[in-house]
Design a protein around this motif. Structure first.
Motif, PDB file in Angstrom:
ATOM      1  N   ALA A 141      -3.679  -7.847   0.878  1.00  0.00           N
ATOM      2  CA  ALA A 141      -4.061  -7.862   2.290  1.00  0.00           C
ATOM      3  C   ALA A 141      -3.027  -8.540   3.191  1.00  0.00           C
ATOM      4  N   PRO A 142      -2.523  -9.747   2.857  1.00  0.00           N
ATOM      5  CA  PRO A 142      -1.527 -10.363   3.743  1.00  0.00           C
ATOM      6  C   PRO A 142      -0.259  -9.536   3.897  1.00  0.00           C
ATOM      7  N   THR A 143       0.182  -8.913   2.812  1.00  0.00           N
ATOM      8  CA  THR A 143       1.382  -8.080   2.894  1.00  0.00           C
ATOM      9  C   THR A 143       1.175  -6.914   3.840  1.00  0.00           C
ATOM     10  N   VAL A 144       0.039  -6.251   3.705  1.00  0.00           N
ATOM     11  CA  VAL A 144      -0.272  -5.122   4.583  1.00  0.00           C
ATOM     12  C   VAL A 144      -0.414  -5.582   6.022  1.00  0.00           C
ATOM     13  N   LEU A 145      -1.036  -6.730   6.228  1.00  0.00           N
ATOM     14  CA  LEU A 145      -1.257  -7.254   7.577  1.00  0.00           C
ATOM     15  C   LEU A 145       0.050  -7.641   8.261  1.00  0.00           C
ATOM     16  N   LEU A 204      10.840   2.908   8.698  1.00  0.00           N
ATOM     17  CA  LEU A 204       9.592   3.054   7.959  1.00  0.00           C
ATOM     18  C   LEU A 204       9.855   3.104   6.454  1.00  0.00           C
ATOM     19  N   ALA A 205      10.957   3.737   6.049  1.00  0.00           N
ATOM     20  CA  ALA A 205      11.313   3.764   4.627  1.00  0.00           C
ATOM     21  C   ALA A 205      11.578   2.359   4.107  1.00  0.00           C
ATOM     22  N   GLY A 206      12.240   1.542   4.920  1.00  0.00           N
ATOM     23  CA  GLY A 206      12.485   0.160   4.513  1.00  0.00           C
ATOM     24  C   GLY A 206      11.192  -0.604   4.316  1.00  0.00           C
ATOM     25  N   LEU A 207      10.228  -0.406   5.198  1.00  0.00           N
ATOM     26  CA  LEU A 207       8.933  -1.079   5.049  1.00  0.00           C
ATOM     27  C   LEU A 207       8.184  -0.574   3.819  1.00  0.00           C
ATOM     28  N   VAL A 208       8.306   0.715   3.533  1.00  0.00           N
ATOM     29  CA  VAL A 208       7.670   1.254   2.324  1.00  0.00           C
ATOM     30  C   VAL A 208       8.280   0.626   1.079  1.00  0.00           C
ATOM     31  N   LEU A 209       9.591   0.460   1.069  1.00  0.00           N
ATOM     32  CA  LEU A 209      10.246  -0.183  -0.075  1.00  0.00           C
ATOM     33  C   LEU A 209       9.759  -1.626  -0.247  1.00  0.00           C
ATOM     34  N   LEU A 210       9.578  -2.333   0.866  1.00  0.00           N
ATOM     35  CA  LEU A 210       9.040  -3.688   0.787  1.00  0.00           C
ATOM     36  C   LEU A 210       7.618  -3.676   0.235  1.00  0.00           C
ATOM     37  N   ALA A 211       6.830  -2.708   0.667  1.00  0.00           N
ATOM     38  CA  ALA A 211       5.458  -2.613   0.169  1.00  0.00           C
ATOM     39  C   ALA A 211       5.439  -2.337  -1.331  1.00  0.00           C
ATOM     40  N   ALA A 245       5.647  -2.183  11.629  1.00  0.00           N
ATOM     41  CA  ALA A 245       5.852  -0.744  11.818  1.00  0.00           C
ATOM     42  C   ALA A 245       5.351  -0.302  13.189  1.00  0.00           C
ATOM     43  N   ALA A 246       4.175  -0.793  13.580  1.00  0.00           N
ATOM     44  CA  ALA A 246       3.616  -0.422  14.883  1.00  0.00           C
ATOM     45  C   ALA A 246       4.506  -0.915  16.016  1.00  0.00           C
ATOM     46  N   GLY A 247       5.045  -2.126  15.891  1.00  0.00           N
ATOM     47  CA  GLY A 247       5.918  -2.660  16.927  1.00  0.00           C
ATOM     48  C   GLY A 247       7.174  -1.831  17.099  1.00  0.00           C
ATOM     49  N   TYR A 248       7.770  -1.399  15.991  1.00  0.00           N
ATOM     50  CA  TYR A 248       8.972  -0.564  16.078  1.00  0.00           C
ATOM     51  C   TYR A 248       8.648   0.762  16.764  1.00  0.00           C
ATOM     52  N   LEU A 249       7.546   1.400  16.359  1.00  0.00           N
ATOM     53  CA  LEU A 249       7.200   2.705  16.925  1.00  0.00           C
ATOM     54  C   LEU A 249       6.823   2.587  18.402  1.00  0.00           C
ATOM     55  N   LEU A 283       6.251  -5.605  -3.137  1.00  0.00           N
ATOM     56  CA  LEU A 283       5.338  -6.741  -3.012  1.00  0.00           C
ATOM     57  C   LEU A 283       3.912  -6.449  -3.454  1.00  0.00           C
ATOM     58  N   LEU A 284       3.530  -5.188  -3.420  1.00  0.00           N
ATOM     59  CA  LEU A 284       2.153  -4.831  -3.770  1.00  0.00           C
ATOM     60  C   LEU A 284       2.057  -4.470  -5.244  1.00  0.00           C
TER      61      LEU A 284
END
Length: 275
Positions: free
Chosen positions: A16-20, A54-61, A26-30, A64-65
């Protein structure tokens, strides 16, 4: 070697914290992209930049998840896969998204000038130099894996998260200094940056080979895990650095370098009205 003892690392926060954190980023960038397109429809924003972010954020997810995020606390191979994603692959994707340029276009002129002044201040110029970025990213590997620092870090949840933060920040800094499309006031020429990239490749190779051979390594993990983790670093690091080299070539603009070097302009550019 003894098995990995992570102490209270099992108490790491869940998904949950990672997603939050990742979703608002992602929303801020868009939202910034939307604002830039509304402000100047003719200029717009390259959709490949947005896809890269967005690909970079997916890689982080992914790093971490679960399942990788969970496995990394008990298996050194999982940790090394995390290291590659957080410290090399995700930073390259995030940096190629040109977040600083997007921020400057989205902000009001007064705030944009403040950001520009911050980027040109002496501390920022020092941090943005490839030599400093190399020291913080690649140079820290010896301190991490050849001293008790790694074992202490993974023994506590806070230490593990601080290690992730260092990987991400230093990785972004190095990718930005070498091949970032955003403006960098202290960035040297392409040949110098290729030299720094070559040093990073050599250091990664030396560290991974020393790790594979168990030479001066201070990692509390089974030998087979350490060796396979070293292989992940060796081959995964090579691929990431080749991608970074490709990004450097792709973002290189020879004409800008020529102007910066004071080369004479074309005759038609020198034509001015008499007077």
């Amino acid at each position: 070697m003894e098995g990995m003892d992570h102490g209270d690392a099992g108490g790491m926060p869940g998904a949950a914290p990672t997603v939050l954190v990742l979703l608002p980023v992602a929303a801020g960038y868009l939202l910034a992209v939307r604002r830039v397109r509304r402000r100047n429809p003719s200029l717009g924003w390259n959709p490949w930049r947005s896809a890269s972010f967005l690909a970079g954020l997916v890689l982080l997810a992914v790093a971490l998840l679960p399942p990788l995020g969970t496995a990394a606390h008990t298996d050194f191979r999982g940790h090394m896969a995390q290291h590659m994603l957080i410290g090399m692959y995700a930073p390259l994707a995030l940096v190629l998204a040109a977040p600083v340029t997007l921020l400057l276009r989205a902000l009001r002129p007064t705030r944009a000038r403040w950001v520009t002044a911050t980027l040109h201040c002496p501390p920022a110029r020092v941090l943005a130099h490839p030599a400093v970025a190399l020291l913080l990213s690649t140079g820290s590997l010896g301190l991490l894996y050849f001293t008790p620092l790694y074992n202490h870090a993974v023994s506590h949840s806070a230490g593990h998260w601080l290690m992730h933060a260092h990987f991400l920040a230093s990785g972004c800094l190095f990718a930005y200094a070498i091949a970032g499309p955003d403006p960098a006031p202290s960035r040297p020429g392409v040949r110098a940056r290729l030299v720094y990239l070559g040093v990073a490749i050599a250091v990664h190779a030396l560290v991974s080979q020393a790790m594979y051979g168990g030479f001066l390594v201070n990692i509390h993990a089974p030998v087979d895990q350490v060796r396979q983790g070293a292989e992940i670093m060796y081959y995964g690091g090579d691929i990431a650095e080749l991608l970074l080299a490709g990004a450097l070539v792709a973002t290189w603009r020879p004409e800008r370098r020529g102007k910066a070097a004071g080369l004479p302009r074309r005759p038609e550019a020198n034509m001015t009205a008499p007077g």
